[in-house]
Write an enzyme that holds these catalytic residues in place. Sequence first.
Site, PDB file in Angstrom:
ATOM      1  N   GLY A  60       0.856  -1.191   0.000  1.00  0.00           N
ATOM      2  CA  GLY A  60       0.000   0.000   0.000  1.00  0.00           C
ATOM      3  C   GLY A  60       0.887   1.233   0.000  1.00  0.00           C
ATOM      4  O   GLY A  60       2.014   1.198  -0.508  1.00  0.00           O
ATOM      5  N   ARG A 104       1.320  -3.459  12.610  1.00  0.00           N
ATOM      6  CA  ARG A 104       0.587  -3.741  13.843  1.00  0.00           C
ATOM      7  C   ARG A 104       1.117  -5.056  14.428  1.00  0.00           C
ATOM      8  O   ARG A 104       1.343  -6.022  13.676  1.00  0.00           O
ATOM      9  CB  ARG A 104      -0.913  -3.891  13.569  1.00  0.00           C
ATOM     10  CG  ARG A 104      -1.646  -2.587  13.333  1.00  0.00           C
ATOM     11  CD  ARG A 104      -1.716  -1.709  14.582  1.00  0.00           C
ATOM     12  NE  ARG A 104      -2.515  -0.520  14.395  1.00  0.00           N
ATOM     13  CZ  ARG A 104      -2.049   0.679  14.043  1.00  0.00           C
ATOM     14  NH1 ARG A 104      -0.751   0.840  13.820  1.00  0.00           N
ATOM     15  NH2 ARG A 104      -2.867   1.708  13.927  1.00  0.00           N
ATOM     16  N   ILE A 122       2.464   2.816   2.493  1.00  0.00           N
ATOM     17  CA  ILE A 122       3.712   2.708   3.268  1.00  0.00           C
ATOM     18  C   ILE A 122       4.621   1.642   2.669  1.00  0.00           C
ATOM     19  O   ILE A 122       5.827   1.856   2.512  1.00  0.00           O
ATOM     20  CB  ILE A 122       3.393   2.449   4.762  1.00  0.00           C
ATOM     21  CG1 ILE A 122       2.658   3.667   5.351  1.00  0.00           C
ATOM     22  CG2 ILE A 122       4.673   2.161   5.555  1.00  0.00           C
ATOM     23  CD1 ILE A 122       2.137   3.489   6.772  1.00  0.00           C
ATOM     24  N   ASP A 127       8.570  -2.238  15.842  1.00  0.00           N
ATOM     25  CA  ASP A 127       8.028  -0.970  16.371  1.00  0.00           C
ATOM     26  C   ASP A 127       6.668  -1.206  17.014  1.00  0.00           C
ATOM     27  O   ASP A 127       6.121  -0.307  17.643  1.00  0.00           O
ATOM     28  CB  ASP A 127       7.888   0.048  15.226  1.00  0.00           C
ATOM     29  CG  ASP A 127       7.451   1.429  15.724  1.00  0.00           C
ATOM     30  OD1 ASP A 127       7.958   1.859  16.792  1.00  0.00           O
ATOM     31  OD2 ASP A 127       6.610   2.078  15.078  1.00  0.00           O
ATOM     32  N   HIS A 146       6.421   1.939  19.354  1.00  0.00           N
ATOM     33  CA  HIS A 146       5.409   2.392  18.386  1.00  0.00           C
ATOM     34  C   HIS A 146       5.607   3.884  18.048  1.00  0.00           C
ATOM     35  O   HIS A 146       4.772   4.724  18.398  1.00  0.00           O
ATOM     36  CB  HIS A 146       3.986   2.147  18.942  1.00  0.00           C
ATOM     37  CG  HIS A 146       2.924   2.187  17.883  1.00  0.00           C
ATOM     38  ND1 HIS A 146       1.837   1.354  17.890  1.00  0.00           N
ATOM     39  CD2 HIS A 146       2.774   2.963  16.786  1.00  0.00           C
ATOM     40  CE1 HIS A 146       1.055   1.616  16.848  1.00  0.00           C
ATOM     41  NE2 HIS A 146       1.611   2.603  16.160  1.00  0.00           N
ATOM     42  N   GLU A 148       0.633  -3.942  23.266  1.00  0.00           N
ATOM     43  CA  GLU A 148       1.314  -2.695  23.644  1.00  0.00           C
ATOM     44  C   GLU A 148       0.642  -2.050  24.841  1.00  0.00           C
ATOM     45  O   GLU A 148      -0.592  -2.085  24.929  1.00  0.00           O
ATOM     46  CB  GLU A 148       1.274  -1.712  22.448  1.00  0.00           C
ATOM     47  CG  GLU A 148       2.106  -2.196  21.303  1.00  0.00           C
ATOM     48  CD  GLU A 148       1.911  -1.345  20.045  1.00  0.00           C
ATOM     49  OE1 GLU A 148       1.359  -0.237  20.134  1.00  0.00           O
ATOM     50  OE2 GLU A 148       2.314  -1.804  18.976  1.00  0.00           O
TER      51      GLU A 148
HETATM   52  C1  8YV Z   1      -0.453   6.112  15.832  1.00  0.00           C
HETATM   53  C2  8YV Z   1      -0.400   4.600  13.960  1.00  0.00           C
HETATM   54  O1  8YV Z   1      -1.765   6.208  15.584  1.00  0.00           O
HETATM   55  O2  8YV Z   1      -1.209   5.805  12.100  1.00  0.00           O
HETATM   56  C3  8YV Z   1      -1.226   4.754  12.724  1.00  0.00           C
HETATM   57  O3  8YV Z   1      -1.933   3.792  12.374  1.00  0.00           O
HETATM   58  O4  8YV Z   1      -0.286   3.541  14.483  1.00  0.00           O
HETATM   59  C4  8YV Z   1       0.272   5.769  14.575  1.00  0.00           C
HETATM   60  O5  8YV Z   1       0.399   6.819  13.714  1.00  0.00           O
HETATM   61  C5  8YV Z   1       0.069   7.320  16.469  1.00  0.00           C
HETATM   62  O6  8YV Z   1       0.848   6.887  17.477  1.00  0.00           O
HETATM   63  C6  8YV Z   1      -0.972   8.278  16.985  1.00  0.00           C
HETATM   64  O7  8YV Z   1      -1.275   8.109  18.304  1.00  0.00           O
END
Ligand code: 8YV
Length: 316
Positions: free
Chosen positions: A154, A233, A156, A257, A280, A262
């Site tokens: 995708g 994730r 990223i 990460d 993260h 978490e």
């Molecule tokens: C977190 C993320 O949301 O965009 C995402 O899916 O996991 C991160 O960008 C970020 O830590 C905001 O709290």
Amino acid sequence: MASPVVLMAVPMLPDLELALDSKFRLLRLWQAEDPGAMLRQHSGQIQALVVNHKFEASAAVIDALPRLEIVSSFSVGLDKIDLKKCKERGVAVTNTPDVLTDETADLAMALLLGTMRRICPADRYVREGLWPVHGDFPLSHKVSGKRIGIVGLGRIGSAIAKRAEGFSCGISYFSREKKPGVPYAHYSSLVDLARDSDALIVACALTPETRHLVSREVIDALGPEGTLVNIARGPIVDEAELVQALVDKRLGAAGLDVFEAEPQVPQELLGMDNVVLLPHVGSGTWDTRRAMGDLVVRNLEAHFSGKSLVTPVALE
Ligand code: 8YV
């Protein structure tokens, strides 16, 4: 007209809080002594919910807010939002794509370099004064030119591929469908991709289909010389199997990460020198988080002024 009531679920960014506070009537759920009581007290007023990956916007939460019109997520990932319920209720959903793509792809490369070149243990070697005592640091592995397998091509994943091209890496990817017009080799079997890769980088969304997609079989196919990087994730990787593979030395290294539970990180990983563990932080720079906050605000403003949403999520 009274300001729309916006409920922010968890703290995210002070600038975002300030902006929301100045434009809407902002309620902060995490500051409530009894969050359930706050939800009940304001359930008839809350029109917008601002969340991130730490907050479960479950069907129960959405149903507890009968006037809810929009969920605006300070993240690109949507795995914590019950999208089916939003669709059923006619609640709009927005997220923060694009603005965090570069940052997250940069971090994937940092984890790849960090693990393969053993940057963290080498840094510790210097700090602990071991260099003058034990001499040269043990050799590590070259990154340039290696075979990189990307799980999910995708936004990223594609940005990671572009960066890996700059390292003259051979790039292949796994996705349900072959992407048209992409110069990389497509694999429809993740086990085969892992077998043909020196490093596997996980960059897909977490969905019921991708939960534990990186299974024992995939990890074993990557093998004792292989490196696993996950910036997506935690639950996409079967973490118990990952830990066991690292303990058994069936996997070479891992740069992580994200984790399954978490902020808890499996204890066994903490003592390993062949893993890099980050809390993260894929999108965690001022630049990117501000851009994400800006998108959250612009989406809410668009919604409440009857304009098209800036980054709407298509609810299927
Ligand atoms: C977190 C993320 O949301 O965009 C995402 O899916 O996991 C991160 O960008 C970020 O830590 C905001 O709290």
